[in-house]
Write an enzyme that holds these catalytic residues in place. Structure first.
Site, PDB file in Angstrom:
ATOM      1  N   GLN A 283       0.821  -1.201   0.000  1.00 26.94           N
ATOM      2  CA  GLN A 283       0.000   0.000   0.000  1.00 26.94           C
ATOM      3  C   GLN A 283       0.864   1.264   0.000  1.00 26.94           C
ATOM      4  OE1 GLN A 283      -3.231   0.136  -0.277  1.00 26.94           O
ATOM      5  NE2 GLN A 283      -3.944  -1.926   0.190  1.00 26.94           N
ATOM      6  N   TYR A 312      -4.931 -12.460  -3.931  1.00 25.89           N
ATOM      7  CA  TYR A 312      -4.166 -11.251  -4.264  1.00 25.89           C
ATOM      8  C   TYR A 312      -3.274 -10.881  -3.078  1.00 25.89           C
ATOM      9  CZ  TYR A 312      -8.233 -11.064  -7.391  1.00 25.89           C
ATOM     10  OH  TYR A 312      -9.233 -11.368  -8.279  1.00 25.89           O
ATOM     11  N   CYS A 408     -10.281  -1.173  -3.558  1.00 27.38           N
ATOM     12  CA  CYS A 408      -9.681   0.128  -3.865  1.00 27.38           C
ATOM     13  C   CYS A 408     -10.454   0.840  -4.968  1.00 27.38           C
ATOM     14  CB  CYS A 408      -8.210  -0.030  -4.254  1.00 27.38           C
ATOM     15  SG  CYS A 408      -7.930  -1.065  -5.702  1.00 27.38           S
TER      16      CYS A 408
END
Length: 451
Positions: A283, A312, A408
């Protein structure tokens, strides 16, 4: 259509769109105005006319919103990377909560009217939060410049002092641009498809260690540049080169080679440490990542006999937070270097109940299921494109008892919930502001299988 190109019109802004633009109606025509805020009365010029709407350039604000602030960034309007920096920060958080509602109203997943949508969790200091940069480099009259393309264009904005970028990484990219020019390294030319095209710099919050990647069309001699950088920046621990000779917009090629220093840098999240190789995803906002992952752990609410899939998975950051709480953790990612990091991180932390594979979630999970493995807990953290149809179908056929979706992109989240709510109840959605001053937000969704 009731407007024409270059027409100048007055407009009252009724609401804000998902990209941070103001939205109003002129003679029943929907008009999008970047830079305008809800409640403002503006004068604008039509810049684009589409079938069902038009876009306009803000010319003048006749009645200003009380929530408008003057952005401290000198290139705010030119860059376009921070779409809502002109909006007071507490109102930015309200906007991001509303963006989730807008996405749900558009796609209408089952029961969306009754979802618990919690207030967006913001930052106490929403500046200089980006621990990673990826700047394009170009040569102008022999001067090398580094920055980003102006929104919607191929015009490079030379960025010397970004207000949302980590200060050290900004200082380093400025110096990198100078050194590339000093030692006359070839800079990317779109006609010749050759030279240094992009520079990535990432700083670990916990250790302060920095890694740098030169993305270039072929192997070059960076020795002189590296020698000066290492002397000036003791935090620099890794320098790598990625080869990308393609004509596509993809930033990275397949080959990454460390040319100086250690293979990875050290970072921490949720009180445990892990390694990050140059290509591995992590991130952009380490401080808010602590909150995001804490919310994910809380939402999944695992038990010690649970078998968990971390789709993921990247370098294993989320899944490893559960490894000491569950029976087993399995993860996959498309980047082999990230999977190698995940394996080494699990080994370093002493976990023997983890299994990681390189591959696409939509391919790996169905194969695991065909081999007889079953998970009763699932966490997904997909890219902005959301979940693949093949993976969604696998989840529908054999849904784990509990699931957490870390998103996201609110639009693809709402789209995927249309499918997921066939077998799951949505308990709540908690958004976390990972990208202050932009229109983007992240969200943690708690899902429970229907009985």
């Amino acid at each position: 259509m009731n407007v024409v190109l270059k027409q100048r019109i007055p407009l009252k802004i009724k609401r804000m769109g998902i990209n941070g633009e103001g939205i109003g109606f002129y003679k029943k025509t929907l008009i999008f105005v970047p830079g305008a805020l809800k409640g403002e009365e503006v004068f604008c010029q039509i810049s684009s006319v589409r079938r069902n709407f038009a876009e306009a350039k803000l010319l003048k604000i006749n009645k200003k919103s009380k929530n408008r602030v003057d952005p401290a960034c000198s290139i705010y309007k030119e860059c376009g990377g921070c779409q809502i920096m002109h909006l007071q920060y507490d109102k930015q958080l309200e906007f991001k909560t509303d963006v989730i509602r807008q996405a749900l109203m558009k796609f209408k997943p089952e029961g969306y009217e009754n979802y618990e949508i919690r207030k967006t969790i913001g930052m106490s200091e929403p500046e200089h939060y980006r621990a990673k940069l990826q700047f394009q480099v170009r040569s102008f009259g022999g001067n090398v410049r580094a920055g980003l393309y102006a929104q919607g264009t191929h015009r490079l904005i030379d960025i010397k002092d970004c207000l949302v970028q980590d200060s050290l990484t900004q200082e380093m990219i400025n110096r990198v641009a100078e050194l590339l020019g000093k030692y006359k390294l070839p800079i990317y030319n779109e006609r010749k498809i050759a030279g240094v095209r992009t520079v990535m710099i990432r700083r670990a919050q916990a250790s302060g260690e920095v890694q740098l990647i030169f993305i270039t069309s072929k192997r070059l001699d960076f020795d002189d540049v590296v020698i000066e950088l290492v002397r000036e920046f003791p935090e620099l621990k890794t320098v790598a080169v990625n080869i990308n000779a393609s004509k596509t917009s993809d930033i990275y090629g397949q080959i990454t080679e460390v040319i100086w220093g250690q293979e990875s840098i050290n970072e921490e999240v949720l009180d445990y440490g892990f390694s990050l190789s140059p290509r591995a995803f992590y991130q952009l906002n380490p401080k808010q990542t602590q909150i995001l992952y804490s919310e994910a752990v809380k939402a999944l609410d695992v038990k010690e006999d649970d078998d968990l899939i971390d789709a993921y998975c990247g370098v294993g950051t989320i899944g490893l937070a559960f490894a000491g709480k569950v029976k087993s953790v399995r993860g996959m990612d498309i980047i082999p270097e990230a999977i190698q990091d995940a394996k080494e991180n699990a080994l370093h932390m002493g976990f023997t109940n983890t299994h990681y594979e390189a591959g696409k979630a939509e391919d790996v999970i169905p194969r695991w299921y065909s081999e007889g493995f079953r998970a009763n807990a699932l966490i997904v953290d997909p890219p902005r494109t959301g979940l693949d149809d093949k993976l969604l179908n696998t989840i529908l056929k054999m849904p784990p008892e509990k699931m957490v979706y870390v998103s996201c992109n609110t639009s693809t989240l709402a789209r995927d919930l249309v499918t997921l709510t066939k077998v799951y109840h949505v308990h709540y959605i908690q958004s976390v502001d990972m990208f202050p001053h932009t229109a983007r937000t992240e969200a943690v969704v708690k899902l429970q299988r229907k009985e």
